[in-house]
Scaffold this motif. Structure first.
Motif, PDB file in Angstrom:
ATOM      1  N   UNK A  96       0.821  -1.215   0.000  1.00 18.27           N
ATOM      2  CA  UNK A  96       0.000   0.000   0.000  1.00 18.27           C
ATOM      3  C   UNK A  96       0.855   1.265   0.000  1.00 18.27           C
ATOM      4  N   UNK A  97       2.004   1.206  -0.670  1.00 19.73           N
ATOM      5  CA  UNK A  97       2.842   2.393  -0.794  1.00 19.73           C
ATOM      6  C   UNK A  97       2.320   3.292  -1.910  1.00 19.73           C
ATOM      7  N   UNK A  98       2.681   4.563  -1.845  1.00 15.57           N
ATOM      8  CA  UNK A  98       2.279   5.505  -2.882  1.00 15.57           C
ATOM      9  C   UNK A  98       2.837   5.058  -4.235  1.00 15.57           C
ATOM     10  N   UNK A  99       2.029   5.179  -5.275  1.00 13.06           N
ATOM     11  CA  UNK A  99       2.428   4.693  -6.588  1.00 13.06           C
ATOM     12  C   UNK A  99       3.573   5.496  -7.199  1.00 13.06           C
ATOM     13  N   UNK A 100       3.899   6.639  -6.602  1.00 11.18           N
ATOM     14  CA  UNK A 100       5.026   7.431  -7.101  1.00 11.18           C
ATOM     15  C   UNK A 100       6.355   6.977  -6.501  1.00 11.18           C
ATOM     16  N   UNK A 101       6.299   6.090  -5.506  1.00 12.52           N
ATOM     17  CA  UNK A 101       7.522   5.648  -4.844  1.00 12.52           C
ATOM     18  C   UNK A 101       8.386   4.810  -5.777  1.00 12.52           C
ATOM     19  N   UNK A 102       9.712   4.974  -5.633  1.00 14.06           N
ATOM     20  CA  UNK A 102      10.655   4.082  -6.296  1.00 14.06           C
ATOM     21  C   UNK A 102      11.530   3.440  -5.227  1.00 14.06           C
ATOM     22  N   UNK A 115       7.090  -0.803 -16.018  1.00 10.96           N
ATOM     23  CA  UNK A 115       7.561   0.476 -15.514  1.00 10.96           C
ATOM     24  C   UNK A 115       6.635   1.181 -14.540  1.00 10.96           C
ATOM     25  N   UNK A 116       5.483   0.577 -14.240  1.00  7.60           N
ATOM     26  CA  UNK A 116       4.519   1.186 -13.316  1.00  7.60           C
ATOM     27  C   UNK A 116       4.509   0.419 -11.992  1.00  7.60           C
ATOM     28  N   UNK A 117       4.498   1.160 -10.899  1.00  9.12           N
ATOM     29  CA  UNK A 117       4.508   0.540  -9.575  1.00  9.12           C
ATOM     30  C   UNK A 117       3.257  -0.295  -9.346  1.00  9.12           C
ATOM     31  N   UNK A 118       3.444  -1.438  -8.668  1.00  7.41           N
ATOM     32  CA  UNK A 118       2.323  -2.291  -8.276  1.00  7.41           C
ATOM     33  C   UNK A 118       1.826  -1.969  -6.867  1.00  7.41           C
ATOM     34  N   UNK A 119       2.436  -0.959  -6.228  1.00  2.50           N
ATOM     35  CA  UNK A 119       1.963  -0.538  -4.915  1.00  2.50           C
ATOM     36  C   UNK A 119       2.538  -1.329  -3.754  1.00  2.50           C
ATOM     37  N   UNK A 120       3.553  -2.158  -4.013  1.00  2.00           N
ATOM     38  CA  UNK A 120       4.189  -2.882  -2.919  1.00  2.00           C
ATOM     39  C   UNK A 120       5.660  -3.104  -3.237  1.00  2.00           C
ATOM     40  N   UNK A 121       6.417  -3.467  -2.213  1.00  3.59           N
ATOM     41  CA  UNK A 121       7.838  -3.708  -2.422  1.00  3.59           C
ATOM     42  C   UNK A 121       8.428  -4.528  -1.298  1.00  3.59           C
ATOM     43  N   UNK A 122       9.746  -4.684  -1.329  1.00  4.13           N
ATOM     44  CA  UNK A 122      10.454  -5.516  -0.371  1.00  4.13           C
ATOM     45  C   UNK A 122      11.694  -4.791   0.116  1.00  4.13           C
ATOM     46  N   UNK A 123      12.018  -4.993   1.387  1.00  2.00           N
ATOM     47  CA  UNK A 123      13.254  -4.460   1.946  1.00  2.00           C
ATOM     48  C   UNK A 123      13.956  -5.587   2.692  1.00  2.00           C
ATOM     49  N   UNK A 124      15.225  -5.783   2.396  1.00  2.00           N
ATOM     50  CA  UNK A 124      16.014  -6.810   3.089  1.00  2.00           C
ATOM     51  C   UNK A 124      17.110  -6.136   3.888  1.00  2.00           C
ATOM     52  N   UNK A 125      17.129  -6.392   5.205  1.00  2.00           N
ATOM     53  CA  UNK A 125      18.124  -5.831   6.103  1.00  2.00           C
ATOM     54  C   UNK A 125      19.266  -6.817   6.320  1.00  2.00           C
ATOM     55  N   UNK A 126      20.351  -6.326   6.863  1.00  2.00           N
ATOM     56  CA  UNK A 126      21.460  -7.201   7.223  1.00  2.00           C
ATOM     57  C   UNK A 126      21.166  -7.973   8.498  1.00  2.00           C
ATOM     58  N   UNK A 127      20.322  -7.411   9.362  1.00  5.97           N
ATOM     59  CA  UNK A 127      20.065  -8.038  10.660  1.00  5.97           C
ATOM     60  C   UNK A 127      18.576  -8.231  10.905  1.00  5.97           C
ATOM     61  N   UNK A 142      19.054  -5.032   0.268  1.00  2.50           N
ATOM     62  CA  UNK A 142      18.271  -4.905  -0.961  1.00  2.50           C
ATOM     63  C   UNK A 142      16.994  -4.122  -0.676  1.00  2.50           C
ATOM     64  N   UNK A 143      16.498  -3.414  -1.677  1.00  4.49           N
ATOM     65  CA  UNK A 143      15.191  -2.777  -1.588  1.00  4.49           C
ATOM     66  C   UNK A 143      14.620  -2.708  -2.994  1.00  4.49           C
ATOM     67  N   UNK A 144      13.368  -3.054  -3.156  1.00  5.60           N
ATOM     68  CA  UNK A 144      12.804  -3.109  -4.504  1.00  5.60           C
ATOM     69  C   UNK A 144      11.307  -2.818  -4.476  1.00  5.60           C
ATOM     70  N   UNK A 145      10.882  -1.882  -5.319  1.00  7.96           N
ATOM     71  CA  UNK A 145       9.459  -1.649  -5.553  1.00  7.96           C
ATOM     72  C   UNK A 145       9.037  -2.513  -6.742  1.00  7.96           C
ATOM     73  N   UNK A 146       8.010  -3.321  -6.568  1.00  7.04           N
ATOM     74  CA  UNK A 146       7.537  -4.175  -7.652  1.00  7.04           C
ATOM     75  C   UNK A 146       6.909  -3.323  -8.753  1.00  7.04           C
ATOM     76  N   UNK A 147       7.273  -3.627 -10.002  1.00  7.03           N
ATOM     77  CA  UNK A 147       6.762  -2.867 -11.143  1.00  7.03           C
ATOM     78  C   UNK A 147       6.309  -3.803 -12.258  1.00  7.03           C
ATOM     79  N   UNK A 148       5.350  -3.335 -13.012  1.00  2.08           N
ATOM     80  CA  UNK A 148       4.920  -4.003 -14.235  1.00  2.08           C
ATOM     81  C   UNK A 148       4.913  -2.964 -15.350  1.00  2.08           C
TER      82      UNK A 148
END
Length: 305
Positions: free
Chosen positions: A100-106, A130-142, A122-128
């Motif tokens: 549910x992130x803003x569609x303008x987010x990268x 070139x357009x955001x799908x409104x969700x993403x992933x963040x991977x931390x070291x810890x 790692x951090x990634x906004x899912x796109x189709x």
């Protein structure tokens, strides 16, 4: 006993909402997904993680062999990751799902919102297309960083949207060699464009340009800002020459400026590669990350009860 289940032979029209409707009666669902191919067509296989192994056991017992949309489905327990401390996957995680992130987010917006909780790999906004799908992933070291992020950011209102932030619990299955990772890195580097992190919040673009102009002719300078035009602490400097950019990277990376230590690296195309970490940990290639894959997964998470 595992608290995750695998569902096979689903109807191609069964989506995540339908899956949660079918299996939600057995307990609280932490995560659910339907595997899809590169064209987002269902592979008729789904995964569900419950908050308890009892719910998973009940779901397997009641649903295995059950007819759904005219075909029998096969449900079984799924192996889950075990941490060095022998924790279950639902309690030990380094990667989080942000919905549910803003569609303008990268990718950089994700980094800006979550880097205060710890070092991001790692951090990634899912796109189709070139357009955001409104969700993403963040991977931390810890794990501790990921847990703090979930605790602090779940249900938080940002840009008039309530974020859903949950542990990512789907098992990583694919491996990639360090050589293939290096080839992906090299392919998407923009060698004349630099990404600068850890900028002082009071720095403006003219000030940033003054630091870099000694290294060569600059084409453009930009500092990322939020809706209120406040700096997000990172920016970009694009040179006309790759040589000048390389010189700037070597000379300015690690520079102490206004009590901040600047981090400078080549910009990498956000649609294909995440610049959150200049040196990717050469370990696992995950099915949902920025590396190309024949399989993609669409995720949905239940709200906290």
């Amino acid at each position: 006993m595992s608290n995750s289940i695998l569902i096979e032979n689903l109807n191609r029209r069964t989506d995540v909402s339908k899956l949660c409707e079918m299996f939600g009666k057995f307990g609280r669902i932490l995560s659910a997904n339907i595997e899809t191919d590169s064209n987002l067509s269902s592979l008729c296989k789904g995964h569900i993680t419950y908050d308890t192994s009892h719910s998973a056991h009940y779901a397997v017992k009641e649903m295995n062999g059950r007819n759904s949309s005219g075909r029998p489905i096969y449900v079984k327990h799924e192996e889950t990751f075990t941490s060095p401390a022998n924790s279950t996957e639902s309690s030990y995680y380094k990667k989080i799902f942000v919905k549910n992130i803003d569609l303008s987010w990268d990718d950089y917006n994700l980094i800006g919102e979550f880097e205060r909780f710890g070092e991001i790999e790692d951090a990634k906004v899912s796109q189709t297309d070139g357009q955001s799908n409104g969700y993403g992933f963040v991977k931390f070291q810890a794990h501790s960083s990921a847990k703090m992020a979930v605790d602090a950011m779940h249900n938080k209102m940002i840009d008039d949207r309530k974020l859903i932030v949950q542990p990512f619990t789907h098992k990583d299955k694919n491996k990639a060699s360090s050589d293939s990772i290096k080839r992906v890195q090299e392919k998407f580097i923009q060698a004349n464009n630099l990404f600068i992190k850890n900028l002082p919040k009071d720095m403006d673009e003219n000030e940033l340009k003054d630091i870099f102009k000694k290294c060569g002719a600059i084409q453009s300078v930009r500092i990322a800002t939020d809706m209120a035009q406040n700096s997000k602490g990172y920016g970009f400097v694009c040179f006309y020459s790759e040589v000048a950019a390389a010189k700037a990277r070597n000379q300015i990376n690690g520079l102490s400026y206004k009590s901040k230590t600047l981090e400078v690296d080549f910009y990498r195309k956000k649609s294909d590669y995440n610049p959150a970490h200049s040196k990717i940990k050469e370990s696992e290639k995950e099915t949902d990350t920025f590396f190309s894959s024949d399989r993609k997964t669409v995720f949905s998470f239940s709200a906290k009860g």
